[in-house]
Structures are given as structure tokens and as C-alpha cells.
Design a protein around this motif. Structure first.
Motif, PDB file in Angstrom:
ATOM      1  N   ALA A  56       0.837  -1.219   0.000  1.00 17.91           N
ATOM      2  CA  ALA A  56       0.000   0.000   0.000  1.00 17.91           C
ATOM      3  C   ALA A  56       0.860   1.252   0.000  1.00 17.91           C
ATOM      4  CB  ALA A  56      -0.910  -0.009   1.216  1.00 17.91           C
ATOM      5  N   LEU A  57       1.917   1.217   0.816  1.00 20.01           N
ATOM      6  CA  LEU A  57       2.825   2.370   0.906  1.00 20.01           C
ATOM      7  C   LEU A  57       3.532   2.597  -0.431  1.00 20.01           C
ATOM      8  CD1 LEU A  57       3.537   4.271   3.248  1.00 20.01           C
ATOM      9  CD2 LEU A  57       5.554   2.910   3.661  1.00 20.01           C
ATOM     10  N   LEU A  58       3.901   1.470  -1.064  1.00 22.61           N
ATOM     11  CA  LEU A  58       4.580   1.535  -2.362  1.00 22.61           C
ATOM     12  C   LEU A  58       3.629   2.139  -3.415  1.00 22.61           C
ATOM     13  CD1 LEU A  58       7.396   0.582  -3.285  1.00 22.61           C
ATOM     14  CD2 LEU A  58       6.288  -1.417  -4.254  1.00 22.61           C
ATOM     15  N   ILE A  59       2.365   1.705  -3.390  1.00 20.88           N
ATOM     16  CA  ILE A  59       1.373   2.237  -4.335  1.00 20.88           C
ATOM     17  C   ILE A  59       1.223   3.747  -4.132  1.00 20.88           C
ATOM     18  CG2 ILE A  59      -1.115   2.251  -4.919  1.00 20.88           C
ATOM     19  CD1 ILE A  59      -1.090  -0.796  -4.271  1.00 20.88           C
ATOM     20  N   LEU A  60       1.127   4.148  -2.863  1.00 20.14           N
ATOM     21  CA  LEU A  60       0.975   5.572  -2.522  1.00 20.14           C
ATOM     22  C   LEU A  60       2.187   6.375  -2.994  1.00 20.14           C
ATOM     23  CD1 LEU A  60      -1.163   7.175  -0.785  1.00 20.14           C
ATOM     24  CD2 LEU A  60       0.531   7.117   1.018  1.00 20.14           C
ATOM     25  N   PHE A  61       3.353   5.803  -2.754  1.00 15.58           N
ATOM     26  CA  PHE A  61       4.628   6.418  -3.106  1.00 15.58           C
ATOM     27  C   PHE A  61       4.728   6.601  -4.633  1.00 15.58           C
ATOM     28  CE2 PHE A  61       9.216   5.702  -3.921  1.00 15.58           C
ATOM     29  CZ  PHE A  61       9.739   6.719  -3.145  1.00 15.58           C
TER      30      PHE A  61
ATOM     31  N   LEU B 266      11.486   4.085   3.538  1.00 13.76           N
ATOM     32  CA  LEU B 266      12.070   3.014   4.351  1.00 13.76           C
ATOM     33  C   LEU B 266      11.828   3.238   5.836  1.00 13.76           C
ATOM     34  CD1 LEU B 266      15.431   2.319   2.508  1.00 13.76           C
ATOM     35  CD2 LEU B 266      13.503   0.772   2.760  1.00 13.76           C
ATOM     36  N   ILE B 267      11.912   4.496   6.256  1.00 11.74           N
ATOM     37  CA  ILE B 267      11.682   4.813   7.678  1.00 11.74           C
ATOM     38  C   ILE B 267      10.248   4.432   8.074  1.00 11.74           C
ATOM     39  CG2 ILE B 267      11.396   6.767   9.297  1.00 11.74           C
ATOM     40  CD1 ILE B 267      13.978   7.911   8.011  1.00 11.74           C
ATOM     41  N   MET B 268       9.303   4.706   7.172  1.00 11.49           N
ATOM     42  CA  MET B 268       7.904   4.357   7.455  1.00 11.49           C
ATOM     43  C   MET B 268       7.746   2.838   7.598  1.00 11.49           C
ATOM     44  SD  MET B 268       5.985   6.768   7.943  1.00 11.49           S
ATOM     45  CE  MET B 268       6.996   8.154   8.333  1.00 11.49           C
ATOM     46  N   VAL B 269       8.442   2.094   6.723  1.00 11.53           N
ATOM     47  CA  VAL B 269       8.381   0.627   6.793  1.00 11.53           C
ATOM     48  C   VAL B 269       8.961   0.150   8.137  1.00 11.53           C
ATOM     49  CG1 VAL B 269       9.255  -1.514   5.760  1.00 11.53           C
ATOM     50  CG2 VAL B 269       8.441   0.327   4.295  1.00 11.53           C
ATOM     51  N   LEU B 270      10.079   0.783   8.552  1.00 14.44           N
ATOM     52  CA  LEU B 270      10.710   0.396   9.811  1.00 14.44           C
ATOM     53  C   LEU B 270       9.876   0.794  11.028  1.00 14.44           C
ATOM     54  CD1 LEU B 270      14.420   1.347   9.040  1.00 14.44           C
ATOM     55  CD2 LEU B 270      13.470  -0.952   9.244  1.00 14.44           C
ATOM     56  N   LEU B 271       9.131   1.883  10.896  1.00  5.11           N
ATOM     57  CA  LEU B 271       8.320   2.349  12.024  1.00  5.11           C
ATOM     58  C   LEU B 271       7.058   1.520  12.221  1.00  5.11           C
ATOM     59  CD1 LEU B 271       8.443   6.252  11.824  1.00  5.11           C
ATOM     60  CD2 LEU B 271       9.229   4.844  13.701  1.00  5.11           C
ATOM     61  N   TYR B 272       6.637   0.811  11.163  1.00  2.00           N
ATOM     62  CA  TYR B 272       5.381   0.070  11.242  1.00  2.00           C
ATOM     63  C   TYR B 272       5.346  -0.963  12.380  1.00  2.00           C
ATOM     64  CZ  TYR B 272       1.602  -3.101  10.228  1.00  2.00           C
ATOM     65  OH  TYR B 272       0.511  -3.901  10.367  1.00  2.00           O
ATOM     66  N   PRO B 273       6.350  -1.887  12.483  1.00  2.00           N
ATOM     67  CA  PRO B 273       6.242  -2.933  13.525  1.00  2.00           C
ATOM     68  C   PRO B 273       6.084  -2.383  14.950  1.00  2.00           C
ATOM     69  CG  PRO B 273       7.948  -3.495  11.953  1.00  2.00           C
ATOM     70  CD  PRO B 273       7.548  -2.097  11.635  1.00  2.00           C
ATOM     71  N   PRO B 274       6.933  -1.438  15.405  1.00  3.11           N
ATOM     72  CA  PRO B 274       6.737  -0.967  16.790  1.00  3.11           C
ATOM     73  C   PRO B 274       5.400  -0.242  17.001  1.00  3.11           C
ATOM     74  CG  PRO B 274       8.446   0.329  15.695  1.00  3.11           C
ATOM     75  CD  PRO B 274       8.125  -0.809  14.807  1.00  3.11           C
ATOM     76  N   LEU B 275       4.991   0.568  16.015  1.00  3.97           N
ATOM     77  CA  LEU B 275       3.725   1.298  16.159  1.00  3.97           C
ATOM     78  C   LEU B 275       2.544   0.331  16.167  1.00  3.97           C
ATOM     79  CD1 LEU B 275       4.322   4.416  13.885  1.00  3.97           C
ATOM     80  CD2 LEU B 275       4.117   4.390  16.351  1.00  3.97           C
ATOM     81  N   ASN B 276       2.630  -0.694  15.324  1.00  2.50           N
ATOM     82  CA  ASN B 276       1.571  -1.705  15.246  1.00  2.50           C
ATOM     83  C   ASN B 276       1.444  -2.441  16.577  1.00  2.50           C
ATOM     84  OD1 ASN B 276      -0.369  -3.320  13.865  1.00  2.50           O
ATOM     85  ND2 ASN B 276       1.163  -4.943  13.752  1.00  2.50           N
ATOM     86  N   LEU B 277       2.597  -2.817  17.160  1.00  2.00           N
ATOM     87  CA  LEU B 277       2.590  -3.502  18.454  1.00  2.00           C
ATOM     88  C   LEU B 277       1.959  -2.625  19.530  1.00  2.00           C
ATOM     89  CD1 LEU B 277       6.027  -5.333  18.731  1.00  2.00           C
ATOM     90  CD2 LEU B 277       3.755  -6.344  18.870  1.00  2.00           C
ATOM     91  N   MET B 278       2.330  -1.347  19.487  1.00  2.00           N
ATOM     92  CA  MET B 278       1.826  -0.390  20.475  1.00  2.00           C
ATOM     93  C   MET B 278       0.297  -0.286  20.385  1.00  2.00           C
ATOM     94  SD  MET B 278       3.282   3.438  20.815  1.00  2.00           S
ATOM     95  CE  MET B 278       1.990   4.229  19.881  1.00  2.00           C
ATOM     96  N   ILE B 279      -0.208  -0.215  19.157  1.00  2.00           N
ATOM     97  CA  ILE B 279      -1.662  -0.075  18.957  1.00  2.00           C
ATOM     98  C   ILE B 279      -2.387  -1.351  19.386  1.00  2.00           C
ATOM     99  CG2 ILE B 279      -3.434   0.031  17.117  1.00  2.00           C
ATOM    100  CD1 ILE B 279      -2.407   2.768  17.810  1.00  2.00           C
ATOM    101  N   ILE B 280      -1.810  -2.528  19.028  1.00  2.00           N
ATOM    102  CA  ILE B 280      -2.449  -3.803  19.414  1.00  2.00           C
ATOM    103  C   ILE B 280      -2.555  -3.889  20.937  1.00  2.00           C
ATOM    104  CG2 ILE B 280      -2.117  -6.317  19.446  1.00  2.00           C
ATOM    105  CD1 ILE B 280      -0.957  -6.029  16.594  1.00  2.00           C
ATOM    106  N   TYR B 281      -1.460  -3.515  21.610  1.00  2.14           N
ATOM    107  CA  TYR B 281      -1.425  -3.554  23.068  1.00  2.14           C
ATOM    108  C   TYR B 281      -2.466  -2.588  23.653  1.00  2.14           C
ATOM    109  CZ  TYR B 281       0.319  -3.021  27.833  1.00  2.14           C
ATOM    110  OH  TYR B 281       0.406  -2.971  29.196  1.00  2.14           O
ATOM    111  N   SER B 282      -2.493  -1.353  23.134  1.00  7.61           N
ATOM    112  CA  SER B 282      -3.439  -0.344  23.648  1.00  7.61           C
ATOM    113  C   SER B 282      -4.877  -0.788  23.415  1.00  7.61           C
ATOM    114  CB  SER B 282      -3.235   1.012  22.965  1.00  7.61           C
ATOM    115  OG  SER B 282      -1.922   1.299  22.808  1.00  7.61           O
ATOM    116  N   GLN B 283      -5.118  -1.389  22.254  1.00  7.03           N
ATOM    117  CA  GLN B 283      -6.473  -1.804  21.917  1.00  7.03           C
ATOM    118  C   GLN B 283      -6.953  -2.932  22.847  1.00  7.03           C
ATOM    119  OE1 GLN B 283      -6.877  -2.256  17.724  1.00  7.03           O
ATOM    120  NE2 GLN B 283      -9.089  -2.151  17.815  1.00  7.03           N
TER     121      GLN B 283
END
Lengths: 161, 279
Positions: A107-112, A137-154
Motif C-alpha cells: 500500500a505504501l509503495l502504491i501511494l509512493f 524506508l523509515i515508514m516501513v521500519l516504524l510500522y512494527p513498533p507502532l503496530n505492536l503499540m496499537i495492538i497492546y493499547s487496543q
């Protein structure tokens, strides 16, 4: 995630805070619009929350006014990742983190590609640069920690409710 | 076939379709809005200029704690650099006084030549200093928000400069705030003059740090390091305002580095210039 009145207040407050960070944080390689999109993609939305897309559209307009973008830019990105989140959860892929991550990269690649093609054809400019690739690339690297954070918060949010 | 359709329809109900169709419809609407550029009309510009005060006020209140922390950290770093800067300034003082004397003598010479040629000094300058309250220079649509608006008699298209050179022009004017469209903005086009020989070109924003000059006449005669100034054509920017210098050259375009580093600016000058009519 089914939202109560408090939940809606929380969501709107969060969106307002995040959009307001644009006033203060000005990084060349980190796009706050995309970070917010990662968060929207990571949340498991309820299928019957029809108000959320309208809210995202309105907050997109709000951000466009603040940043001086043409109206519709931020809203379409927010909604794009919201739709992806809905599609993955409807098709039962939401819990499969690896597939979700691959979908996010595509999706990010399509947007890019879409953004760069638009700039190329509309302004006759080659916007593609090392900086732009690094931002991707930074966005790709940021995805896993942010995703974990959201799953935990949810999970915590569901437990509290 | 029937089994798989039943299986799918069990999971994908009406709600699911709507939960995708509504946002998809809104995306299409947003894209039509974005690509159609309906917000470039006068009415839309006016609404945008009016709403920026409200939008900025809300976001600045919300972001004020982070803003305070950021400013505090920046102040500490600045204090650290003061001693080094002071030493550097002392060293530069002698050089500066020499170049100042040279500049004054050149200005006197120009005034003499102008009087000999009977050339008229046809531009009158005035400026207003404004503080940058919002910096959105990190994307392809790079802009700034400054704390002057209609109340301070700020007008659309007023040139904006830092202490070292031109950085852009006013694109929207609100009651108390205005938006500056930076030279690096993808929509920015400025007629410029390159080098002492005065070759004309068009400065085009690239959405990143260094803008380029296109449609340059005699590109082969331009060298790295040549100065770039405004040409005054188009009537928005006054002539001979410094912008930057040539840092790269291709077959049909020139890359320039701006004299002004926007990231370090805290205040800008909004130039109000007018042509003096000859009697």
C-alpha cells in the motif's frame, strides 16, 4: 473496535493532538501524515462504525488547511489506510501480522508511486530522491513498533470496557 | 461454487460492504477535490485564509506543551554555541568592516553612475518584520505561517525575505496570520537573473531544499558560484534581490543553493515595495 461516546472523544482528541504536532515537529524524513496512517491501519475498526470515515475526512480537511495543502490530500491518505484496515479484518487477515505487514508495504509503495507519478505528470518534476526513498524506508521500519503499540493499547481498551 | 459463495456471504454481510463503500466513496470525493483543484477559486482562497486563524489557534494550544519543551531544548543548545559564535564573530569583524567599506564605496559609485546616466531610482522599499509561527517546509508543498495579516496591512503576493535573501511570497492573508509560499514549494515560479552578465531564467521549486532554474539563456556561459537574484519581471518581486548561488549545472537546468536557511529562521521581512512614478 466499537466506540462509545468516550471512545469517540478519545479518538478525536488523539487525531487533534497528532495533527497539531505538525506545528512543532518538522522532520524531513518523517511524514506525520503517514505515521497517523500507520496507526489508523493498525486499529481494528468495527464494521458498523460509519461515522469514523466521515471524521477522518473532516480531520483530513483540517490538516490540509493547517499545512496549506490542496484540500483532499490528507483525507484521501487517512481513508486509504482505513479502508485497507477494514479489508484485512473482513477477510480475516487482521490477526496474521506478516501478511498485514506485506499489505502495508504494498500500500505504501502504491501511494509512493502514485504521488511521484502525479508530481511528474502535473509539474514535470522528478521528485524521486534519496530523501524520498529514505522516508519510505523509515515508514516501513516504524510500522512494527507502532503496530505492536496499537495492538497492546487496543487490548487494554477492550479489557477496561 | 454455491458452497463457497455461502461461506463468503456468511462473513461478508451488508455492514461489511458499507464499511468499505463509504470510505471508498469519500476517497473518490477527496481525490476529485484534490485533482480538480476546486480550492484554488477566489471564494475557496478567502475561506481558507479565514479558517487558518481558527485552525492555527486550536493546534497551537494543543501543541504548546511540546512546543515549550522543544524551545527549551533549542535554547540550551543555543547557549552552548554562543561562546564559539562570539569567537568566530570577533575573527570576522575585521573582514566585515573591510567589506562594509567596499560596499559603501560601491553604493556611492552606483549613485554617481546613475546620476551621470540620468537613470531614475524607481523603487521605494518598506518592510514589516514578522515572526514565523508555523514551519511546514518539510514537504513538497512547503509553506510557513507568519504572525501578520490584514490587520497589519499585509497584502497578497508580498515578497518575503530573511536577512540573507528572498525566501518566498505571501500566498494567503488572514486577519492576524498569513501563509508564505516558499521558493522550494513545488508551485513556486520566480523570474531570475544569473551572474553579473544578467542571463534570465525561471526559478522552479522542486519540493526539496535546492530549487532549479529552467529556460536559461546561454546556459554554457554560467559557472558554479554565480549569483542568482530576482529579475523584477512579473511585478511580484523587486529586482536584484539575492536568492542564492549556482551549485550544479545540467544540460538544460541549473541547481542553486539558497542563501537563506529556512530551518534556522525565526523572523522574516515582508517587503512592501512600490514603483515611484516619474513626474
Amino acid at each position: 473496535m466499537t466506540l462509545s461516546f468516550k471512545g469517540y472523544l478519545l479518538l478525536n482528541g488523539f487525531l487533534l493532538c497528532f495533527i497539531s504536532f505538525n506545528n512543532v515537529l518538522n522532520f524531513n524524513l518523517i511524514d506525520l501524515t503517514l505515521i497517523l496512517s500507520i496507526l489508523l491501519y493498525s486499529i481494528k475498526w468495527n464494521e458498523s462504525e460509519w461515522l469514523v470515515p466521515f471524521l477522518l475526512f473532516a480531520w483530513g480537511i483540517f490538516q490540509d488547511i493547517l499545512l496549506g495543502m490542496n484540500l483532499g490530500y490528507s483525507g484521501s491518505i487517512f481513508l486509504f489506510f482505513y479502508v485497507l484496515s477494514q479489508i484485512t479484518s473482513i477477510n480475516g487477515l487482521f490477526e496474521q501480522q506478516k501478511i498485514k505487514f506485506i499489505i502495508f508495504i504494498i500500500a505504501l509503495l502504491i501511494l509512493f508511486i502514485f504521488k511521484n507519478l502525479f508530481i511528474y505528470f502535473n509539474y514535470q518534476l522528478n521528485y524521486l530522491s534519496v530523501g524520498e526513498l529514505s522516508a519510505f524506508l523509515i515508514m516501513v521500519l516504524l510500522y512494527p513498533p507502532l503496530n505492536l503499540m496499537i495492538i497492546y493499547s487496543q487490548k487494554k481498551y477492550e479489557e477496561i470496557r | 461454487m454455491r458452497t463457497s459463495r455461502n461461506f463468503y456471504s456468511r462473513y461478508v454481510n451488508k455492514n461489511s460492504y458499507l464499511s468499505i463503500l463509504i470510505p471508498v466513496g469519500l476517497i473518490i470525493f477527496s481525490l476529485i477535490f484534490y485533482f480538480g483543484r476546486f480550492d484554488n477559486s477566489n471564494l475557496s482562497n478567502e475561506l481558507r485564509a479565514k479558517s487558518i486563524n481558527t485552525v492555527y489557534s486550536i493546534t497551537s494550544i494543543v501543541s504548546s506543551p511540546i512546543s515549550l519543551i522543544k524551545n527549551g531544548l533549542e535554547s540550551i543548545l543555543e547557549i552552548q554555541n554562543i561562546y564559539e559564535e562570539n569567537q568566530r564573530f570577533k575573527e570576522m569583524q575585521l573582514l566585515d568592516s573591510a567589506s562594509f567599506q567596499e560596499m559603501v564605496s560601491m553604493k556611492l559609485k552606483i549613485a554617481q553612475y546613475e546620476s551621470l546616466l540620468n537613470a531614475s531610482n524607481d523603487i521605494e522599499y518598506d518592510f514589516r518584520t514578522s515572526r514565523i509561527v508555523g514551519d511546514f517546509s518539510n514537504n513538497f508543498n512547503s509553506t510557513l505561517i507568519v504572525n501578520s495579516g490584514k490587520e497589519e496591512n499585509i497584502k497578497l503576493d508580498m515578497p518575503v525575505s530573511g536577512s540573507n535573501g528572498i525566501i518566498g511570497r505571501i500566498s494567503h492573508v488572514g486577519e492576524r496570520l498569513s501563509r508564505v509560499l516558499l521558493i522550494s514549494n513545488i508551485n513556486s515560479r520566480i523570474p531570475v537573473i544569473i551572474s553579473e552578465d544578467g542571463y534570465h531564467g525561471m526559478l522552479v521549486g522542486q519540493g526539496r531544499e535546492n530549487p532549479t532554474i529552467e529556460y536559461v539563456e546561454h546556459i554554457e556561459k554560467i559557472s558554479i558560484g554565480d549569483l542568482v537574484t530576482t529579475s523584477g519581471k512579473g511585478g511580484i518581486f523587486p529586482p536584484f534581490q539575492l536568492i542564492g548561488q549556482v551549485v550544479g549545472k545540467k544540460s538544460n537546468e541549473i541547481e542553486i543553493s539558497m542563501f537563506e536557511n529556512i530551518a534556522t529562521l525565526s523572523h522574516v521581512k515582508l517587503l512592501n515595495y512600490k514603483l515611484i512614478k516619474e513626474n
